[in-house]
Structure formats: structure tokens, C-alpha cells
Design a protein around this motif. Structure first.
Motif, PDB file in Angstrom:
ATOM      1  N   HIS A 133       0.815  -1.217   0.000  1.00  0.00           N
ATOM      2  CA  HIS A 133       0.000   0.000   0.000  1.00  0.00           C
ATOM      3  C   HIS A 133       0.851   1.270   0.000  1.00  0.00           C
ATOM      4  N   LEU A 134       2.176   1.107  -0.042  1.00  0.00           N
ATOM      5  CA  LEU A 134       3.074   2.254  -0.075  1.00  0.00           C
ATOM      6  C   LEU A 134       3.109   2.850  -1.477  1.00  0.00           C
ATOM      7  N   SER A 135       3.362   4.140  -1.559  1.00  0.00           N
ATOM      8  CA  SER A 135       3.583   4.758  -2.865  1.00  0.00           C
ATOM      9  C   SER A 135       4.904   4.224  -3.417  1.00  0.00           C
ATOM     10  N   SER A 136       5.133   4.399  -4.695  1.00  0.00           N
ATOM     11  CA  SER A 136       6.375   3.896  -5.291  1.00  0.00           C
ATOM     12  C   SER A 136       7.589   4.590  -4.664  1.00  0.00           C
ATOM     13  N   TYR A 137       7.467   5.876  -4.335  1.00  0.00           N
ATOM     14  CA  TYR A 137       8.568   6.601  -3.696  1.00  0.00           C
ATOM     15  C   TYR A 137       8.851   6.025  -2.309  1.00  0.00           C
ATOM     16  N   GLU A 138       7.800   5.771  -1.520  1.00  0.00           N
ATOM     17  CA  GLU A 138       7.977   5.203  -0.186  1.00  0.00           C
ATOM     18  C   GLU A 138       8.562   3.795  -0.256  1.00  0.00           C
TER      19      GLU A 138
ATOM     20  N   THR B 179      10.173  11.618   6.091  1.00  0.00           N
ATOM     21  CA  THR B 179       9.969  10.442   5.241  1.00  0.00           C
ATOM     22  C   THR B 179      11.158   9.487   5.366  1.00  0.00           C
TER      23      THR B 179
ATOM     24  N   SER C  56      11.093   5.667   6.819  1.00  0.00           N
ATOM     25  CA  SER C  56      11.588   4.524   6.038  1.00  0.00           C
ATOM     26  C   SER C  56      12.615   3.720   6.839  1.00  0.00           C
TER      27      SER C  56
END
Length: 153
Positions: free
Chosen positions: A11-16, A67, A71
């Protein structure tokens, strides 16, 4: 339970997700370095000894730092080995250096309830603590390592 836990990653964005993978890489590398290499050999990577960086943090940088912090915490949660504060500080420093963000690594000591010496490490950029900031107040800073006073160019 484990499958449910890993499903959160989808469910993470591609950046995350990329930051999560980067954090896992640097946490793993830092764990190996901490075990195999004496601190005096990798201390120069952390920055200039007994320097402190006082860079101002604007809102865009603050968001990026939070962020990165998230991570690293996420990476620690999913790796099969324990990532203590020094490992997190080394990984955080590497992630910040990759983005050309100057930071300060702090090493501190305190005594626990049994009067034994305990240590802690954390990373700060401006007034933002990227890793290990939660428990830092009870520790006496014995060493700092910092990059230059501004963003690296």
C-alpha cells in the motif's frame, strides 16, 4: 500475521517503497560494518569529529527528513536482525549524504538503573532528529560528527 504485516508494504507509494528498499540496503550494510569494522575506520564517513551542523530546515526539507525517518523505522521493523541506534544512525547518515543533506551524528552515554554504562546514537539535521531522537535527552553527548554547515554542493 506475517503476511498481513508484509501486505502493508503493497500500500506504499512507489517513492515510499523505494525509500524502504534503500533503508533496508543501508541498514544491512551498516549492520555488517558495525560488526566487522572498528569505529575509528568508519568514523570519517560520519563527518568531521566534534563538529555540529546547524543548517536551517525549511518545510520541504522537513517533509523529506520525516519520510527518511519513517523509512528507516519501517526497515528496522521488517529486517530479520536487530537494528540498534548506531546502525540506524549510520544508515540515516548514508541516506542523507546520498541526498546531499548535511547532518550531525551524536554519540552519547548514560548510566542505567543498575549503574551500567549505556550508549546511544542519533542523527540531527537542523532541529529535526532523523534517527534516535526520542531517547536522546538522558544521554550526555561525548562525540559528534558533522558535515559542512550547509547543504553539500
Amino acid at each position: 500475521m506475517i503476511i498481513r504485516s508484509f501486505s502493508k508494504l503493497f500500500h506504499l507509494s512507489s517513492y515510499e517503497l523505494l525509500l524502504f528498499l534503500e533503508a533496508n540496503f543501508f541498514l544491512t550494510l551498516a549492520s555488517i560494518v558495525r560488526i566487522v569494522v572498528p569505529l575509528r575506520w568508519y568514523a570519517p564517513f560520519l563527518g568531521k569529529h566534534m563538529n555540529i551542523n546547524l543548517e536551517e530546515v525549511d518545510e520541504n526539507l522537513k517533509s523529506e527528513l520525516l519520510t527518511i525517518d519513517k523509512s528507516i523505522k519501517r526497515g528496522c521493523k521488517y529486517l530479520p536482525f536487530e537494528c540498534k541506534c548506531l546502525v540506524q544512525a549510520i544508515a540515516g547518515k548514508a541516506m542523507l549524504r546520498l541526498r546531499r543533506i548535511c547532518s550531525t551524528v551524536y554519540l552519547g552515554v548514560a548510566k542505567d538503573e543498575q549503574d551500567k554504562l549505556i550508549a546511544h546514537a542519533w542523527v540531527r539535521v537542523g532541529d529535526i532528529h532523523v534517527t534516535g531522537g526520542g531517547g536522546r535527552k538522558k544521554y550526555n553527548v561525548i562525540s559528534t560528527f558533522a558535515d559542512g554547515n550547509n547543504r553539500l554542493h
